[in-house]
Motif scaffolding. Sequence first.
Motif, mmCIF file in Angstrom:
data_model
loop_
_atom_site.group_PDB
_atom_site.id
_atom_site.type_symbol
_atom_site.label_atom_id
_atom_site.label_comp_id
_atom_site.label_asym_id
_atom_site.label_seq_id
_atom_site.Cartn_x
_atom_site.Cartn_y
_atom_site.Cartn_z
ATOM 1 N N HIS A 14 0.840 -1.230 -0.016
ATOM 2 C CA HIS A 14 -0.029 -0.091 -0.047
ATOM 3 C C HIS A 14 1.109 1.209 -0.203
ATOM 4 N N ILE A 15 0.315 2.428 -0.405
ATOM 5 C CA ILE A 15 1.107 3.585 -0.342
ATOM 6 C C ILE A 15 1.654 3.918 1.124
ATOM 7 N N ASP A 16 2.955 4.201 0.931
ATOM 8 C CA ASP A 16 3.618 4.793 2.092
ATOM 9 C C ASP A 16 3.855 3.820 3.278
ATOM 10 N N HIS A 17 3.806 2.467 2.855
ATOM 11 C CA HIS A 17 4.292 1.474 3.737
ATOM 12 C C HIS A 17 5.578 1.109 3.741
ATOM 13 N N ALA A 99 6.950 -12.068 -5.000
ATOM 14 C CA ALA A 99 6.991 -10.616 -4.636
ATOM 15 C C ALA A 99 7.324 -10.581 -3.158
ATOM 16 N N LEU A 100 7.596 -9.674 -2.745
ATOM 17 C CA LEU A 100 7.596 -9.210 -1.380
ATOM 18 C C LEU A 100 6.341 -8.535 -1.018
ATOM 19 N N LEU A 101 5.413 -9.015 -0.133
ATOM 20 C CA LEU A 101 4.072 -8.566 0.446
ATOM 21 C C LEU A 101 4.426 -7.603 1.391
ATOM 22 N N LEU A 102 4.848 -6.302 1.405
ATOM 23 C CA LEU A 102 5.088 -5.349 2.393
ATOM 24 C C LEU A 102 3.919 -4.724 3.147
ATOM 25 N N VAL A 103 3.863 -4.812 4.273
ATOM 26 C CA VAL A 103 2.756 -4.310 5.186
ATOM 27 C C VAL A 103 3.447 -3.528 6.372
ATOM 28 N N ASP A 104 3.035 -2.225 6.431
ATOM 29 C CA ASP A 104 3.358 -1.309 7.626
ATOM 30 C C ASP A 104 2.915 -1.971 8.927
ATOM 31 N N THR A 126 5.184 -16.434 -5.976
ATOM 32 C CA THR A 126 5.296 -16.608 -4.850
ATOM 33 C C THR A 126 5.509 -15.492 -3.864
ATOM 34 N N MET A 127 4.689 -15.394 -2.809
ATOM 35 C CA MET A 127 4.672 -14.277 -1.877
ATOM 36 C C MET A 127 5.495 -14.415 -0.664
ATOM 37 N N ILE A 128 6.275 -13.332 -0.431
ATOM 38 C CA ILE A 128 6.941 -13.645 0.818
ATOM 39 C C ILE A 128 6.439 -12.212 1.764
ATOM 40 N N PRO A 129 5.476 -12.450 3.007
ATOM 41 C CA PRO A 129 5.103 -11.283 3.496
ATOM 42 C C PRO A 129 6.158 -10.744 4.476
ATOM 43 N N VAL A 130 6.039 -9.568 4.743
ATOM 44 C CA VAL A 130 7.325 -8.788 5.174
ATOM 45 C C VAL A 130 6.331 -7.779 6.192
ATOM 46 N N LEU A 131 6.664 -7.764 7.511
ATOM 47 C CA LEU A 131 6.089 -6.545 8.177
ATOM 48 C C LEU A 131 7.186 -5.578 8.258
ATOM 49 N N ASN A 132 6.939 -4.343 7.797
ATOM 50 C CA ASN A 132 7.849 -3.200 7.779
ATOM 51 C C ASN A 132 7.799 -2.182 9.056
ATOM 52 N N LYS A 133 8.770 -1.458 9.238
ATOM 53 C CA LYS A 133 8.643 -0.250 9.977
ATOM 54 C C LYS A 133 8.511 -0.839 11.499
#
Lengths: 599, 399
Positions: A14-17, A99-104, A126-133
């Motif tokens: 999402h934007i700004d994540h 893809a890295l699925l990036l979530v803030d 293949t998705m790799i979920p990543v929690l950011n920040k």
Amino acid sequence: MRTEQIRNFSIIAHIDHGKSTLADQILLKTGAITQREFRSQVLDDMDLERERGITIKARAVAISFNLDGNEYELNLIDTPGHVDFNYEVSRSLAACEGALLLVDSTQGVQAQTVANAYLAMEGDLTMIPVLNKIDMPASRVETVREEVSNTFGFTEDEILSASGKTGDGVDQILRAIIEKIPSPPGNPDGQLRALIFDSHVDEYRGVIIYFRIFDGTIRNNDRIKMLRSGRMYETLEIGQFRPTRKSCGELSAGQVGYLISNIKELKDVHIGDTITLAADPAQEPLPGYKEPKPMVYCGIFPTDNAEFENLRQALEKLSLNDSSFTYEPDSNEGLGFGFLCGFLGLLHMEIIGQRLEREQDVDIVQTAPSVKYEVVLQNRETITINSPDKVPDPSTIDFWREPIAKVSFIIPTESIGGVMKLCQDRRGTYIRTEYLSKDRTILVYEMPLAEVIIDVYDKLKSLTRGYGTMDFEIIGYREGDLVKLDVLVAGDKVDALSTIAPREFAMTRGRKLVAKLKKEISRHMFPVALQAAIGGKIVARETIPAMRKNVTAKCYGGDITRKRKLLEKQKEGKKRMKQFGQVEIPQKAFLAILSVDEE
Amino acid sequence: MTQRSDATGFVTDESDSVPSAPFFWARPRAAYIHIPFCAHKCGYCDFASVAGQDDAIDRFLSALDREMASQLTPGTVVDTIFVGGGTPTYVSAKQLDRYLDRLNHWFQVSPDVEFTVESNPNTLTAEKVAILANHGVNRVSLGAQSFRPHLLKQLERNHDPASVGRAIDLLRKRFDNISIDLIFGIPGQTQKEWEEDLETSLSLEPNHISAYGLTYEKGTPLWKQRKLGIVEPIDENIEATMYEHLMDRLNLNGWEQYEISNFARGRKKCRHNLYYWANAPYYGFGTGAAAFQNNRRTLNLRPLITYMERVESGESPICQSEVLESESRARETAILNLRRTEGISRVNFIETTGHRIDDLAGDPIRQFVEHGLLIDDGETICFSRAGFLLADGILARIV
């Protein structure tokens, strides 16, 4: 390079994540850039994008990386984060295996997280979920981990965590990319098949094509053929972005890179086309893309009509690097000569408007956005209407069709009532509710696009105190009970003030519109009637009362010249206003229709 | 550029002269003389006027005489003479006597000549009234403005309302043509106060009334006060109602409106001003005076000292000069003619300007007739009652 050593991936978020910052960290960790070169958001190279935190054009960067003594080539293909650019996201994803699925972790799953994740699933990535920040004090790693797990079905220990700012967790991400994302299939010795997934124009080198090779090998001075267009070129330079352009002379199956040929104009290149060798052409093109269709239209007029030519040149220049943006000459009684422009969505429209003013230095007036309607005539002919003044005589119309969007809202559960009411007021049809977690909900509605583009996003933000997000996709056209709402000024129809409205709201809108126009048009020497009409029937009326007194008492010998000059000046002033019959309508009145629903 | 020294002794520039209808080349039949001295400069006034320079009066009168000498031969025949200001009667009896003598020298004064002097109620004495009458002055225009002390104060007029009656009593003994100037739309003025001011004026039985809606002239102290928000103009509706009342009241009992702001009883229209609205030529002398001769409109310098120095050294005191091409002049004539109740006569207009009014403004005229703002009987075009209220907007389409 053997395909086993290659990993092609995107970051979707999402934007700004924090997508761009994480991308920079990956470049830094792998030595693609030095600390000195490290500056935030290397991948966004337009000022405006960096400012808005939105990557508009996809860019691909090749990274060399050594893990456990093995040499790998990672290709990071950047994607735009915003809903308007879904199309560009999907074509970037087509060049990847993962893809890295990036979530803030301070914000959780948002509407575009979901939308982009679905695109990746459709593309079998293949998705790799990543929690950011995770370095942020407001980070809620555990809650968001649960949300990601519930929404996308990952087990909790599949979900990585990182900080784009500090670089924490980036090593684990790089390891996961190598270990989880499959290496690209393909045979370096097969017939060349490379997918064009993007292009841009370089001032000095002409068109630069971004491609991903699925089979075969491409070299400098190869004679290539575009399978779809049939055009032939000679490759002048083959290379990769590391992250700046570096010539390498040869690329083979699985690799991502660029090519420069003697192509001058962007329109000569079809995104989604397949490159093959002219001497040994592949027979089957790769599955391409659908052309993106503009969904939102608005008129763009120069503030000063003398600037028309400058505006035309500016639009042409912008369209060189943005083939999804369309424009055609248009004229409007109120605003003079300008262009009717088509955009992928509202943000796209806003960005083009800003770039015109900022980069091209043209002052513009933008009219209210409109969607593309279809009108089926009595004679069974279907015509498309993207501007109210092009609506045919109502007696010739059988029925209208309008674009429908499926809108997904991710909102705090407590604001569900308000958002549902908003959707109902905007002719929405309820589809379903899903609970992301105990306090966050996905609400899905189908709604006419015309309603979505007015101000649903702004309303959502205020209803949810900024926490709600939305995403929409066009799901097709449906019959709609629409009418053209005409405005009559002093009895004469003024096409430039007309709008297309749903019949059920047309009367209310007509009333609001004439009330607003009453404020924008100054008093004349006679009363001016403002009427809203639907198919010849007056549905609303206001009258601008006549001026009461406008007379200079004295005019004797000494005053004659001065008085005459004053009157001449007034006369000149009137000439600059748009005259409709005997009524002068200021330019800003034409923009009144833009915000008629705002109270 | 061709320059020549003409009979007047002034060097004139004729390079921008354009041929014009004979009317504009006719010899002036009207003369305006400006006497700038005042006891006090009122806040709304934007005329060339000076206060506190009484010691310059005699020098000015000499310069004025010299300026007239440069253009006139003794006994010049005119139809009207108008002495305005300033306050022409503010000067001493002796000085008044002096300049009226000189006017009698330069112009042929007779009972057929309309000879007007503007005056302030509190500057008139029996002696001055006698001097005026003895010099052939036959019309006095008295600046009353209002009869309400608080409104006079707002206008910075320093006279006592009762002085207007006293002045009229004095004048009545020698004059049968007296005009009163009134102002309406003064900040703080009510409709009732205006109606009463008008009735008070009528009770004094003048032959002529000029009634002006207060104008905020750029650069005046009143204009600055309005800009700063110290003074708030009255509501447009009230001002319009005041004007409507004026027109309705002064079209009864022998009164007749003959121009936007001018009303006469017993056919005592101001002939001098009718020359202006006919766009006919006129002489002009004194500070800030305008003149219109040989199709050239000129404007004299306003500053008193500069005016005197220029004239004393044999130079022209003119600071602005304008010659219009034929169509612009005709349009100017149209907007002046229309100010009159009689409006524009089609026959007269083509005779004086060489243009057909319908060629110049046929469309706006038709439109305004349609809206009931102009009346067109085929021969003449004139304002309707509603048209007078919106005169500027109409004139701006015709100019």
